[in-house]
Enzyme design. Structure first.
Site, PDB file in Angstrom:
ATOM      1  N   GLY A   1       1.830   6.946  -4.181  1.00 21.83           N
ATOM      2  CA  GLY A   1       3.123   6.371  -3.824  1.00 21.83           C
ATOM      3  C   GLY A   1       4.187   6.095  -5.100  1.00 21.83           C
ATOM      4  O   GLY A   1       5.356   6.227  -4.940  1.00 21.83           O
TER       5      GLY A   1
ATOM      6  N   GLU B   1       3.894   0.918 -10.040  1.00 17.94           N
ATOM      7  CA  GLU B   1       3.585   0.825  -8.661  1.00 17.94           C
ATOM      8  C   GLU B   1       4.793   0.909  -7.725  1.00 17.94           C
ATOM      9  O   GLU B   1       6.096   0.467  -8.052  1.00 17.94           O
ATOM     10  CB  GLU B   1       2.624  -0.353  -8.488  1.00 17.94           C
TER      11      GLU B   1
ATOM     12  N   ASP C   1       1.342  -5.466  -2.164  1.00 18.93           N
ATOM     13  CA  ASP C   1       1.312  -5.880  -0.946  1.00 18.93           C
ATOM     14  C   ASP C   1       0.227  -7.179  -0.886  1.00 18.93           C
ATOM     15  O   ASP C   1       0.680  -8.454  -1.287  1.00 18.93           O
ATOM     16  CB  ASP C   1       0.829  -4.765  -0.188  1.00 18.93           C
TER      17      ASP C   1
ATOM     18  N   LYS D   1       5.918  -7.457  -1.474  1.00 18.50           N
ATOM     19  CA  LYS D   1       5.993  -8.171  -0.201  1.00 18.50           C
ATOM     20  C   LYS D   1       5.238  -9.533  -0.327  1.00 18.50           C
ATOM     21  O   LYS D   1       3.975  -9.551  -0.048  1.00 18.50           O
ATOM     22  CB  LYS D   1       5.138  -7.430   1.002  1.00 18.50           C
TER      23      LYS D   1
ATOM     24  N   PHE E   1       6.821  -2.624   7.925  1.00 25.68           N
ATOM     25  CA  PHE E   1       6.304  -0.946   7.462  1.00 25.68           C
ATOM     26  C   PHE E   1       7.499  -0.318   6.882  1.00 25.68           C
ATOM     27  O   PHE E   1       8.132   0.468   7.687  1.00 25.68           O
ATOM     28  CB  PHE E   1       5.563  -0.672   8.602  1.00 25.68           C
TER      29      PHE E   1
ATOM     30  N   ASP F   1       4.374   6.291   2.047  1.00 23.54           N
ATOM     31  CA  ASP F   1       3.846   7.288   3.154  1.00 23.54           C
ATOM     32  C   ASP F   1       3.681   6.326   4.571  1.00 23.54           C
ATOM     33  O   ASP F   1       3.402   5.308   4.567  1.00 23.54           O
ATOM     34  CB  ASP F   1       2.725   8.331   2.961  1.00 23.54           C
TER      35      ASP F   1
END
Ligand code: PRP
Length: 171
Positions: A39, A94, A98, A126, A147, A154
């Protein structure tokens, strides 16, 4: 899909973050960026282009064992770094923090390699999803628990190539 962060917003914020980061280190010292695959690849690519010349980079890849066990914090090292970190100014790069479990694992294993300094930059955070209290030194955007895909992120390996960050329909 609803666009949450446009490419322009992302690029503007990355330029600001690059400035913040460079201001925090002595001008004559190298900064070694450790990108977390997959990511983080796009954030890494844009961040290094927004920074000056005193940057080197490497990549590491991790994977949670399975979605069902992700909450356990079990993380598997899929690809290790090519070079050591001893005595270097290291920043983990990063795309998103999360629960914080992946980042906690990464910080622990990289800190054990005796870098001179170890910091973390995440494009997205988040905070409402956090399970462990993890320190993130540079945060691009703090977002709600939705999301998101695009710009490296992805859904079933799709959408990583989008320039914007979007909210996936139905999520
Ligand atoms: C995502 C992201 C972080 C991690 C964050 O990676 O890139 O590494 O999850 O989640 P956490 O804070 O709950 O641990 P993912 O496992 O989706 O792999 P990818 O980067 O290859 O898409």
């Amino acid at each position: 899909m609803e666009i949450l962060l446009t490419s322009d917003m992302i690029q503007q914020r990355i330029r600001e973050m690059a400035g913040e980061i460079e201001a925090d280190y002595p001008a004559d010292e190298n900064i070694h960026l450790v990108g977390v695959l997959k990511g983080g690849f796009m954030f890494m690519a844009d961040l290094v282009r927004a920074m000056g010349s005193r940057v080197t980079l490497d990549f590491i890849a991790v994977s949670s064992y399975a979605k069902s066990t992700k909450s356990s914090g079990e993380v598997r090292l899929v690809k290790d770094l090519d070079s050591g970190l001893e005595g270097r100014h290291v920043i983990i790069i990063e795309d998103i923090v999360d629960t914080g479990l992946t980042l906690t694992y990464l910080q622990d294993i990289l800190r054990a390699r005796a870098p001179r300094t170890l910091r973390t930059a995440c494009l997205l955070s988040k905070p409402s999803r956090r399970k462990v209290d993890v320190v993130v030194d540079y945060i691009g955007f703090t977002i709600e628990d939705r999301f998101v895909v695009g710009y490296g992120l992805d859904y079933a390996e799709q959408y990583r190539n989008l320039r914007d960050i979007a909210v996936l329909d139905g999520e």
